[in-house]
Write a protein that holds these residues in place. Structure first.
Motif, PDB file in Angstrom:
ATOM      1  N   ASP A 130      18.049   8.921  -1.329  1.00 64.85           N
ATOM      2  CA  ASP A 130      17.273   7.835  -1.935  1.00 64.85           C
ATOM      3  C   ASP A 130      15.978   8.352  -2.558  1.00 64.85           C
ATOM      4  N   LEU A 131      15.257   9.149  -1.795  1.00 66.38           N
ATOM      5  CA  LEU A 131      14.011   9.715  -2.302  1.00 66.38           C
ATOM      6  C   LEU A 131      14.271  10.586  -3.530  1.00 66.38           C
ATOM      7  N   PHE A 132      15.354  11.363  -3.457  1.00 69.24           N
ATOM      8  CA  PHE A 132      15.712  12.225  -4.574  1.00 69.24           C
ATOM      9  C   PHE A 132      15.981  11.395  -5.827  1.00 69.24           C
ATOM     10  N   GLU A 133      16.710  10.289  -5.637  1.00 66.34           N
ATOM     11  CA  GLU A 133      16.989   9.381  -6.763  1.00 66.34           C
ATOM     12  C   GLU A 133      15.686   8.822  -7.345  1.00 66.34           C
ATOM     13  N   ALA A 134      14.817   8.427  -6.439  1.00 69.83           N
ATOM     14  CA  ALA A 134      13.530   7.864  -6.882  1.00 69.83           C
ATOM     15  C   ALA A 134      12.760   8.883  -7.720  1.00 69.83           C
ATOM     16  N   ALA A 135      12.829  10.136  -7.323  1.00 74.29           N
ATOM     17  CA  ALA A 135      12.124  11.190  -8.078  1.00 74.29           C
ATOM     18  C   ALA A 135      12.695  11.337  -9.484  1.00 74.29           C
ATOM     19  N   GLN A 136      14.007  11.071  -9.629  1.00 71.26           N
ATOM     20  CA  GLN A 136      14.623  11.171 -10.961  1.00 71.26           C
ATOM     21  C   GLN A 136      14.047  10.119 -11.922  1.00 71.26           C
ATOM     22  N   ASP A 137      13.586   9.009 -11.346  1.00 72.62           N
ATOM     23  CA  ASP A 137      13.059   7.915 -12.177  1.00 72.62           C
ATOM     24  C   ASP A 137      11.587   8.073 -12.541  1.00 72.62           C
ATOM     25  N   LEU A 138      10.941   9.092 -11.996  1.00 71.89           N
ATOM     26  CA  LEU A 138       9.509   9.265 -12.281  1.00 71.89           C
ATOM     27  C   LEU A 138       9.266   9.674 -13.734  1.00 71.89           C
ATOM     28  N   HIS A 139       8.100   9.267 -14.239  1.00 77.86           N
ATOM     29  CA  HIS A 139       7.649   9.742 -15.545  1.00 77.86           C
ATOM     30  C   HIS A 139       6.356  10.514 -15.337  1.00 77.86           C
ATOM     31  N   LYS A 140       6.103  11.392 -16.271  1.00 76.94           N
ATOM     32  CA  LYS A 140       4.798  12.045 -16.283  1.00 76.94           C
ATOM     33  C   LYS A 140       3.706  10.982 -16.330  1.00 76.94           C
ATOM     34  N   GLU A 141       2.635  11.200 -15.561  1.00 78.20           N
ATOM     35  CA  GLU A 141       1.438  10.341 -15.502  1.00 78.20           C
ATOM     36  C   GLU A 141       1.624   9.046 -14.716  1.00 78.20           C
ATOM     37  N   ASP A 142       2.827   8.810 -14.117  1.00 83.01           N
ATOM     38  CA  ASP A 142       2.909   7.741 -13.125  1.00 83.01           C
ATOM     39  C   ASP A 142       1.881   8.027 -12.026  1.00 83.01           C
ATOM     40  N   VAL A 143       1.328   6.960 -11.449  1.00 83.44           N
ATOM     41  CA  VAL A 143       0.469   7.149 -10.271  1.00 83.44           C
ATOM     42  C   VAL A 143       1.310   6.917  -9.024  1.00 83.44           C
ATOM     43  N   VAL A 144       1.346   7.907  -8.147  1.00 77.49           N
ATOM     44  CA  VAL A 144       2.197   7.839  -6.957  1.00 77.49           C
ATOM     45  C   VAL A 144       1.416   8.140  -5.690  1.00 77.49           C
ATOM     46  N   GLN A 145       1.911   7.600  -4.605  1.00 77.02           N
ATOM     47  CA  GLN A 145       1.462   8.030  -3.282  1.00 77.02           C
ATOM     48  C   GLN A 145       2.678   8.625  -2.585  1.00 77.02           C
ATOM     49  N   ILE A 146       2.551   9.833  -2.067  1.00 80.23           N
ATOM     50  CA  ILE A 146       3.677  10.514  -1.433  1.00 80.23           C
ATOM     51  C   ILE A 146       3.236  11.032  -0.071  1.00 80.23           C
ATOM     52  N   SER A 147       4.047  10.715   0.947  1.00 78.99           N
ATOM     53  CA  SER A 147       3.804  11.330   2.250  1.00 78.99           C
ATOM     54  C   SER A 147       4.858  12.411   2.461  1.00 78.99           C
ATOM     55  N   GLY A 148       4.502  13.413   3.210  1.00 80.85           N
ATOM     56  CA  GLY A 148       5.455  14.500   3.411  1.00 80.85           C
ATOM     57  C   GLY A 148       4.948  15.522   4.409  1.00 80.85           C
ATOM     58  N   ARG A 149       5.854  16.428   4.761  1.00 84.48           N
ATOM     59  CA  ARG A 149       5.478  17.498   5.685  1.00 84.48           C
ATOM     60  C   ARG A 149       4.980  18.705   4.889  1.00 84.48           C
ATOM     61  N   VAL A 150       3.864  19.271   5.355  1.00 83.11           N
ATOM     62  CA  VAL A 150       3.314  20.453   4.718  1.00 83.11           C
ATOM     63  C   VAL A 150       4.198  21.657   5.028  1.00 83.11           C
ATOM     64  N   LYS A 151       4.484  22.445   4.004  1.00 83.02           N
ATOM     65  CA  LYS A 151       5.236  23.689   4.185  1.00 83.02           C
ATOM     66  C   LYS A 151       4.462  24.826   3.544  1.00 83.02           C
ATOM     67  N   ALA A 152       4.091  25.798   4.368  1.00 77.00           N
ATOM     68  CA  ALA A 152       3.464  26.991   3.792  1.00 77.00           C
ATOM     69  C   ALA A 152       4.504  27.682   2.922  1.00 77.00           C
ATOM     70  N   SER A 153       4.088  28.098   1.728  1.00 71.62           N
ATOM     71  CA  SER A 153       5.046  28.727   0.808  1.00 71.62           C
ATOM     72  C   SER A 153       4.312  29.664  -0.134  1.00 71.62           C
ATOM     73  N   ASP A 154       4.687  30.914  -0.098  1.00 70.92           N
ATOM     74  CA  ASP A 154       4.009  31.886  -0.952  1.00 70.92           C
ATOM     75  C   ASP A 154       4.246  31.609  -2.436  1.00 70.92           C
ATOM     76  N   GLN A 155       5.439  31.055  -2.758  1.00 72.56           N
ATOM     77  CA  GLN A 155       5.742  30.799  -4.168  1.00 72.56           C
ATOM     78  C   GLN A 155       4.950  29.605  -4.734  1.00 72.56           C
ATOM     79  N   ALA A 156       4.666  28.635  -3.852  1.00 73.41           N
ATOM     80  CA  ALA A 156       4.035  27.411  -4.348  1.00 73.41           C
ATOM     81  C   ALA A 156       2.593  27.681  -4.773  1.00 73.41           C
ATOM     82  N   PRO A 157       2.123  26.973  -5.826  1.00 70.59           N
ATOM     83  CA  PRO A 157       0.722  27.115  -6.228  1.00 70.59           C
ATOM     84  C   PRO A 157      -0.183  26.617  -5.096  1.00 70.59           C
ATOM     85  N   GLY A 158      -1.152  27.413  -4.729  1.00 63.64           N
ATOM     86  CA  GLY A 158      -2.064  27.042  -3.639  1.00 63.64           C
ATOM     87  C   GLY A 158      -1.507  27.399  -2.269  1.00 63.64           C
ATOM     88  N   GLY A 159      -0.292  27.960  -2.238  1.00 66.38           N
ATOM     89  CA  GLY A 159       0.253  28.440  -0.965  1.00 66.38           C
ATOM     90  C   GLY A 159       0.893  27.381  -0.079  1.00 66.38           C
TER      91      GLY A 159
END
Lengths: 436, 436
Positions: free
Chosen positions: A57-86
């Motif tokens: 469901d969440l994945f589907e919702a992400a498909q409907d997003l447009h650039k510059e939509d205002v969103v609130q997202i909750s999620g689990r933090v994952k340390a990741s060397d590849q991600a910007p900001g780590g």
């Protein structure tokens, strides 16, 4: 307040914790079964990774997003060397707070150079770019630091009027206002009011204000509505006391910004040059000598330095490790701007501050003797009737005084290293632009 | 700088030391062979005692002084129980820096009540009075403290334009400006720009600015050129988040002033009432109920509280120990000022802050849904063409937001306990006054 953590506050140490972010959708990258959504807030960006296998469901919702939509997202933090900001976010919930139309009138995320006019026409979009926002965050910190210096030194923050019967400069550079049926004018400078406050014993004042100039210019350093930082102080010995104040306050503000606005300077790719040495103070004649001998340049107007001259002098002093310097002793000036002292080693007690090759401010010791003033007005063809209130203030005891007016927009332009002064102003005004 | 010590820095402990003071001659009292000269500076007054038997030349020079001459006097400090401030100066040298004409257009030293119009006509003299100067020293400290609160909370200090094509309020209340041959207008409020910056993701902003209102008023709480403190913040749950910000920042500013501006408050004879309790937040209907049942007062306009109503409510809450309170949920407001929420317990998310019986600010949650906005504009007869840039900003993702505009002059009027708002402004502007 809506529960949210700023991008730059999410760290790898929070790995496994749940946080909530809110902002504009900056970028969407679809990799099939995997969608990266970059959420932008004032302080930076956070990468959110939507996986079809995790939550359909969440994945589907992400498909409907447009650039510059205002969103609130909750999620689990994952340390990741590849991600910007780590760090990245594994989403557990999302709400679209406000949808954006498509297509955007101009790109926010992509590094496409728009011309300045397009940027200003779409300023509410252009201001979303991190490098545009950084200019105004920097500007805010710079001016707060400047005001802090003056507050600490016991200066009184004043508000002088913007609507007046007479302008300081007078003439064609004034914007007329229809005021209850009468014609009045927008202020070009708080100069006369600052001096009236010196007569009143206010002693040390500053003002963050606005000045209006109806000039028909088309340069990269002029606008019609100008942010000004004005200073005036009494009981000075001469104009060097005024330069001391300008030098110390500017150095303090630049030091503060170098320390407190590191992120902004990094986004703007600016290596801020804080002057550590005393600012050189050269005479007008010395300035012209340097231009003639080193650059073979002679400004057209024998009473002034031109833009090219200021720029060349800027190079001359920057090579010697001085981003800022004063030129002292302009031979001619309007009566309310400077004092002439017979037998003085300089022709007038007026100075200009040049920073990074651009004039940022003019100042000087003012004339405080009413008879000399009246004589100067007579010589310069000013009608005393138009300066009635101003002269009145001088008749009843006025201490020696001086001050300066610093162009805030120009200062920001130079500190943020911007090509055009309009980039340093949220919604600039010029002969062709009065919108948005 | 000219060598000088401020009046309030000279103490009885310095008995026997030599100091130098500089300021205006406030009073001269001739007792035959003994002349008392009171010198006034920004921080207070110092009594200088000229004795013929000590120094005949200096004594003669004192006979030639006029009120409001600017002098520098050096002398020995003498602790003295009779002298104001516990010290006086036995002069050793004097220089008259600037002579004053006689007679003065109005008295500075004597406690003669001039009418406000005379005071404003001679403002450069009127501002010399310690009780007039105290207002503006207080104002400066109050606003510095206010800005400090917002700086510490990470708000961005912005400058929005004062010249625009369209006003927020529109209509007859606008001052037209001749702008390079076109007609444009002076800003009535930064409202539209504040909201555009919310769309741009600026998140939390404040502005110390100017608003212009071309109303033909004649009250003690209106002027044509108004100093405004504007705030806007995004990602709010509702208008209570905005009220929280206003309440906390105002309490902080008042606390700071109570601490840092004790001298000014003493000169003004003000016992500053800093609200310690949470500000009551009552609904519009509750406000009208209190007026009807306790004061038998029904405001004419069923959609508003009148001046008398605000004053009576002020009394009601001050008796309960609340100098400040909010009235929430005005039934009707312009589309850009508030959000209507169907099924909300209040009719609209607009609020007013009343402090000491006077409305100081209006604020609220704003509408951020463009379709609702367009519908409201249609209902209220606003032409979307005139709000092109404003609406454009709403189309591409805008977070929920709200804010308020606080009248600085009114706040100072109330804090300094002044009868007329013009006393809180250095050089006020009204339909009949555009000078000095």
């Amino acid at each position: 307040m809506i529960d949210r953590t700023y991008s730059d506050e999410i760290t790898a140490e929070q790995d496994g914790e749940t946080v909530s972010i809110a902002g504009h959708v900056h970028e969407i990258r679809d990799l099939g079964g995997l969608t990266f959504v970059i959420v932008r807030d004032r302080e930076g960006k956070t990468q959110v990774v939507f996986k079809e296998e995790n939550d359909e469901d969440l994945f589907e919702a992400a498909q409907d997003l447009h650039k510059e939509d205002v969103v609130q997202i909750s999620g689990r933090v994952k340390a990741s060397d590849q991600a910007p900001g780590g760090v990245e976010l594994a989403p557990t919930g999302m709400e679209v707070i406000s949808e954006s139309d498509t297509p955007l009138p101009m790109e926010v995320a992509k590094d496409i150079e728009s011309d300045l006019s397009t940027r200003l026409d779409n300023r509410a979009i252009d201001l979303r770019k991190p490098e545009t926002y950084a200019v105004f965050s920097l500007r805010s910190k710079l001016m707060s630091a400047m005001e802090e210096w003056f507050d600490d030194e016991g200066y009184v923050d004043v508000d002088t009027p913007l609507i007046s019967q007479e302008g300081a400069e007078g003439g064609a550079e004034l914007f007329p206002v229809v005021y209850y049926g009468d014609e009045v004018f927008l202020s070009q400078s708080p100069q006369l009011y600052k001096q009236m406050l010196m007569a009143a014993g206010f002693d040390k004042i500053y003002e963050t204000g606005t000045a209006f100039r109806a000039e028909a210019f088309a340069t990269s350093r002029h606008v019609s509505e100008i942010a000004m930082f004005d200073v005036e102080l009494a009981y000075i010995e001469d104009h060097h006391d005024v330069m001391d104040v300008q030098e110390e306050s500017l150095r303090y503000a630049l030091e503060q910004v170098a320390e407190n606005a590191r992120d902004e300077l990094e986004v703007l790719d600016v290596d801020l040059d804080v002057p550590t040495e005393p600012f050189p103070r050269i005479t007008f004649d010395e300035a012209r000598d340097i231009l003639a001998t080193e650059y073979d340049h002679v400004p057209d107007d024998s009473d002034d330095l031109d833009t090219k001259g200021e720029k060349l002098l800027g190079e001359h002093f920057e090579e010697q490790g001085h981003p800022a310097f004063f030129v002292v002793g302009y031979p001619n000036e309007k009566f309310y701007y400077r004092q002439n002292v017979p037998g003085d080693d300089i022709a007038s007690r007026k100075f200009d501050l040049v920073y990074k090759g651009q004039e940022l401010s003019s100042g000087g010791q003012r004339e405080h003797d009413i008879e000399t003033m009246e004589q100067l007005m007579d010589e310069q063809g000013a009608d005393p009737e138009n300066f009635h209130f101003y002269l009145e203030a001088f008749r009843f005891g006025i201490p020696p005084h001086g001050g300066y007016g610093l162009g805030i927009d120009r200062l920001v332009q130079k500190v943020a290293d911007l090509e055009n002064i309009k980039e340093a102003i949220l919604f600039p005004r010029d002969p062709d632009r009065v919108t948005p």
